[in-house]
Design a protein around this motif. Sequence first.
Motif, PDB file in Angstrom:
ATOM      1  N   PRO A  24       0.845  -1.195   0.000  1.00  0.00           N
ATOM      2  CA  PRO A  24       0.000   0.000   0.000  1.00  0.00           C
ATOM      3  C   PRO A  24       0.888   1.256   0.000  1.00  0.00           C
ATOM      4  CG  PRO A  24      -0.777  -1.558   1.631  1.00  0.00           C
ATOM      5  CD  PRO A  24       0.549  -2.077   1.125  1.00  0.00           C
ATOM      6  N   LEU A  25       0.552   2.219  -0.824  1.00  0.00           N
ATOM      7  CA  LEU A  25       1.352   3.431  -0.964  1.00  0.00           C
ATOM      8  C   LEU A  25       1.565   4.123   0.377  1.00  0.00           C
ATOM      9  CD1 LEU A  25       2.799   5.384  -2.853  1.00  0.00           C
ATOM     10  CD2 LEU A  25       0.619   6.511  -3.265  1.00  0.00           C
ATOM     11  N   LYS A  26       0.542   4.125   1.211  1.00  0.00           N
ATOM     12  CA  LYS A  26       0.646   4.806   2.513  1.00  0.00           C
ATOM     13  C   LYS A  26       1.641   4.118   3.458  1.00  0.00           C
ATOM     14  CE  LYS A  26      -3.393   2.491   4.547  1.00  0.00           C
ATOM     15  NZ  LYS A  26      -2.692   1.598   5.415  1.00  0.00           N
ATOM     16  N   ASP A  27       1.945   2.830   3.213  1.00  0.00           N
ATOM     17  CA  ASP A  27       2.866   2.085   4.079  1.00  0.00           C
ATOM     18  C   ASP A  27       4.316   2.128   3.618  1.00  0.00           C
ATOM     19  OD1 ASP A  27       0.654   1.377   5.551  1.00  0.00           O
ATOM     20  OD2 ASP A  27       0.497  -0.639   4.699  1.00  0.00           O
ATOM     21  N   LEU A  28       4.544   2.514   2.356  1.00  0.00           N
ATOM     22  CA  LEU A  28       5.895   2.509   1.809  1.00  0.00           C
ATOM     23  C   LEU A  28       6.798   3.462   2.581  1.00  0.00           C
ATOM     24  CD1 LEU A  28       7.477   1.253  -0.611  1.00  0.00           C
ATOM     25  CD2 LEU A  28       7.141   3.442  -1.735  1.00  0.00           C
ATOM     26  N   ASN A  29       8.005   3.018   2.857  1.00  0.00           N
ATOM     27  CA  ASN A  29       9.037   3.794   3.554  1.00  0.00           C
ATOM     28  C   ASN A  29       8.686   4.143   4.999  1.00  0.00           C
ATOM     29  OD1 ASN A  29      10.839   3.726   1.398  1.00  0.00           O
ATOM     30  ND2 ASN A  29       9.957   5.552   0.476  1.00  0.00           N
ATOM     31  N   THR A  30       7.745   3.433   5.591  1.00  0.00           N
ATOM     32  CA  THR A  30       7.470   3.598   7.021  1.00  0.00           C
ATOM     33  C   THR A  30       8.406   2.671   7.798  1.00  0.00           C
ATOM     34  OG1 THR A  30       5.776   1.862   7.062  1.00  0.00           O
ATOM     35  CG2 THR A  30       5.021   4.126   6.607  1.00  0.00           C
ATOM     36  N   ALA A  31       8.525   2.890   9.085  1.00  0.00           N
ATOM     37  CA  ALA A  31       9.399   2.053   9.915  1.00  0.00           C
ATOM     38  C   ALA A  31       8.940   0.593   9.894  1.00  0.00           C
ATOM     39  CB  ALA A  31       9.420   2.588  11.342  1.00  0.00           C
ATOM     40  N   ALA A  32       7.639   0.361   9.972  1.00  0.00           N
ATOM     41  CA  ALA A  32       7.111  -1.009   9.967  1.00  0.00           C
ATOM     42  C   ALA A  32       7.414  -1.698   8.635  1.00  0.00           C
ATOM     43  CB  ALA A  32       5.613  -1.005  10.232  1.00  0.00           C
ATOM     44  N   PHE A  33       7.223  -0.986   7.532  1.00  0.00           N
ATOM     45  CA  PHE A  33       7.525  -1.550   6.219  1.00  0.00           C
ATOM     46  C   PHE A  33       9.016  -1.845   6.103  1.00  0.00           C
ATOM     47  CE2 PHE A  33       9.274  -0.684   1.997  1.00  0.00           C
ATOM     48  CZ  PHE A  33       8.736  -1.753   1.301  1.00  0.00           C
ATOM     49  N   ASN A  34       9.840  -0.908   6.550  1.00  0.00           N
ATOM     50  CA  ASN A  34      11.288  -1.073   6.480  1.00  0.00           C
ATOM     51  C   ASN A  34      11.726  -2.332   7.241  1.00  0.00           C
ATOM     52  OD1 ASN A  34      13.662   0.103   5.403  1.00  0.00           O
ATOM     53  ND2 ASN A  34      14.266   0.674   7.475  1.00  0.00           N
ATOM     54  N   ASP A  35      11.186  -2.536   8.446  1.00  0.00           N
ATOM     55  CA  ASP A  35      11.518  -3.722   9.238  1.00  0.00           C
ATOM     56  C   ASP A  35      11.093  -5.003   8.517  1.00  0.00           C
ATOM     57  OD1 ASP A  35      12.536  -2.071  11.194  1.00  0.00           O
ATOM     58  OD2 ASP A  35      10.765  -2.216  12.493  1.00  0.00           O
ATOM     59  N   GLN A  36       9.885  -4.984   7.950  1.00  0.00           N
ATOM     60  CA  GLN A  36       9.371  -6.154   7.224  1.00  0.00           C
ATOM     61  C   GLN A  36      10.231  -6.439   5.991  1.00  0.00           C
ATOM     62  OE1 GLN A  36       5.535  -5.582   5.481  1.00  0.00           O
ATOM     63  NE2 GLN A  36       5.460  -7.644   4.633  1.00  0.00           N
ATOM     64  N   LEU A  37      10.627  -5.389   5.275  1.00  0.00           N
ATOM     65  CA  LEU A  37      11.442  -5.554   4.074  1.00  0.00           C
ATOM     66  C   LEU A  37      12.808  -6.142   4.425  1.00  0.00           C
ATOM     67  CD1 LEU A  37      11.815  -5.199   1.044  1.00  0.00           C
ATOM     68  CD2 LEU A  37      12.564  -2.855   1.495  1.00  0.00           C
ATOM     69  N   MET A  38      13.455  -5.631   5.460  1.00  0.00           N
ATOM     70  CA  MET A  38      14.760  -6.151   5.859  1.00  0.00           C
ATOM     71  C   MET A  38      14.651  -7.619   6.282  1.00  0.00           C
ATOM     72  SD  MET A  38      16.703  -3.709   5.167  1.00  0.00           S
ATOM     73  CE  MET A  38      15.550  -2.990   4.030  1.00  0.00           C
ATOM     74  N   GLU A  39      13.581  -7.966   6.980  1.00  0.00           N
ATOM     75  CA  GLU A  39      13.356  -9.357   7.382  1.00  0.00           C
ATOM     76  C   GLU A  39      13.164 -10.247   6.150  1.00  0.00           C
ATOM     77  OE1 GLU A  39       9.883 -11.811   9.638  1.00  0.00           O
ATOM     78  OE2 GLU A  39      10.535  -9.947  10.588  1.00  0.00           O
TER      79      GLU A  39
END
Length: 101
Positions: free
Chosen positions: A73-88
């Motif tokens: 979702p566009l609103k979630d991109l580059n948020t801290a939660a998204f960043n953590d999920q992406l790194m995982e």
Amino acid sequence: MQKTEKFVLNLEVDPNKLDSKIKSFEYNGNHYLYVCHIDKYSDKAGGHPDDRPDQVKLLIKSFYGKYLNMDVPLKDLNTAAFNDQLMESINQHLLSTEPSY
């Protein structure tokens, strides 16, 4: 006490699929290529029935040939939660399990 730095990645988003550019980033000593664009075909009036301007398509490719394909979702991109999920996800799916040469 050792201080650990948190990796922060700010992905650049292209306006549509047709204007997508390949970009790169480095994480944990590895290089990754990515394409990130708003989930719409083009900027033509009326658009396409499958356009989702509230969503981002993200494709990440590792040096080892492994891929991550995500709808975000566009609103979630580059948020801290998204960043953590992406790194995982990168740690789980894109790191090579093959020995180095």
